[in-house]
Design an enzyme around this catalytic site. Structure first.
Site, short mmCIF file in Angstrom:
data_model
loop_
_atom_site.label_atom_id
_atom_site.label_comp_id
_atom_site.label_asym_id
_atom_site.label_seq_id
_atom_site.Cartn_x
_atom_site.Cartn_y
_atom_site.Cartn_z
CE LYS A 173 38.57 90.66 13.49
NZ LYS A 173 39.66 90.48 12.10
C1 R5P Z 1 36.04 87.88 9.76
O1 R5P Z 1 35.98 86.09 10.25
C2 R5P Z 1 37.22 87.81 9.92
O2 R5P Z 1 37.93 87.94 10.15
C3 R5P Z 1 37.66 89.55 9.12
O3 R5P Z 1 38.99 89.99 9.11
C4 R5P Z 1 35.85 90.50 10.46
O4 R5P Z 1 35.37 90.29 10.37
C5 R5P Z 1 37.13 92.04 10.67
O5 R5P Z 1 36.97 92.41 9.40
P1 R5P Z 1 35.42 94.14 9.88
O6 R5P Z 1 36.73 94.77 9.97
O7 R5P Z 1 35.07 94.51 7.78
O8 R5P Z 1 34.80 93.20 10.31
#
Ligand code: R5P
Length: 260
Positions: A173
């Site tokens: 990710k």
């Molecule tokens: C961050 O460490 C987290 O894993 C969040 O899940 C990630 O940032 C994704 O969320 P967003 O779409 O709010 O950035």
């Protein structure tokens, strides 16, 4: 690849489209009761049936989510830091694999912090987790490039994703950036994007659209869904882009439909 790992990945990255809409609601692990997740159950439960997986922590899973749900769980197993702490990159493993198995997870997620003070520690966390998860057939999602100070360009994100994949992460990710196709092209495992800070709905849909066009297998989106004025309409619109090939305008129409 191990049958169990393949099977669990196919619960998350849907074989019909080869894509996924993951709902990220793990933010509290270092941000506390962040906006939109003050009462996790109230926010998450209406969205569960539209998500291909829920990415969250053990505490929220146990206390706020009905065990009867069918949605696959991607469990965050790294942490030990906070937004006001010494260094965001100082993470350890926070959940045993035995407990992850008890919670019937489809994958586990861990952050790595390339270029930070604790880079080595977080990469060794990842390598060790991958070894352990191999014993249980559980896939590992490496989360890259969290932290304000990082320059999120294709060179840096490409470096992060490739290192995660080289260490054995099953999927990665990261953030979207200009030249994102180079990030995906240099990463031999599937890549999903985080949504990042809340932006206008149409801009968030464009972000998802561009990421898919550039080769991402999907999104692991949080704030741009659960902080939206209309979270269910927003996740439906994101699904249309990811799974149905909708354009940004078509998806925005879905977002604006009163019945959604
Ligand atoms: C961050 O460490 C987290 O894993 C969040 O899940 C990630 O940032 C994704 O969320 P967003 O779409 O709010 O950035």
């Amino acid at each position: 690849m191990d049958w169990g790992i393949k099977n669990r990945i196919s619960q998350i990255i849907k074989p019909g489209t080869g894509r996924t809409v993951m709902l990220a609601v793990d933010h509290g692990y270092f941000l506390g009761p962040t906006s939109g997740l003050e009462k996790p159950r109230d926010t998450i439960m209406p969205l569960v049936s539209y998500a291909d997986s829920l990415m969250l922590t053990r505490g929220v899973l146990r206390n706020c989510i009905d065990p009867e749900i069918y949605t696959p769980i991607v469990l965050r197993v790294s942490g030990g830091n906070s937004i006001v702490g010494e260094d965001l990159s100082r993470e350890g493993i926070t959940v045993s694999l035995e407990d992850a198995v008890r919670l019937n997870v489809s994958a586990v997620a861990l952050s790595i912090y390339i270029g930070s003070k604790y880079e080595h520690q977080t990469l060794m966390n990842l390598a060790g987790l991958i070894d352990k998860c191999g014993d249980y057939g559980i896939p590992v999602l490496a989360v890259t490039a969290v932290g304000k100070e990082m320059t999120r360009d294709a060179r840096y994100l490409g470096l992060c994703c490739r290192i995660a994949a080289e260490l054995g992460a099953n999927f990665v990710k990261t953030y979207y950036c200009e030249g994102f196709e180079k990030v995906v092209g240099g990463c031999p495992v599937p890549v999903v994007i985080a949504g990042g800070k809340k932006i206008e709905e149409k801009d968030a849909l464009r972000l998802a659209y561009n990421a898919i066009q550039d080769g991402a297998v999907g999104v692991d989106m949080g704030r741009n869904i659960f902080q939206s004025q209309r979270p269910v309409a927003m996740i439906k619109a994101v699904r249309a882009i990811v799974h149905q090939g909708a354009s940004v305008d078509q998806a925005f129409d879905i977002y604006n439909k009163p019945e959604n």
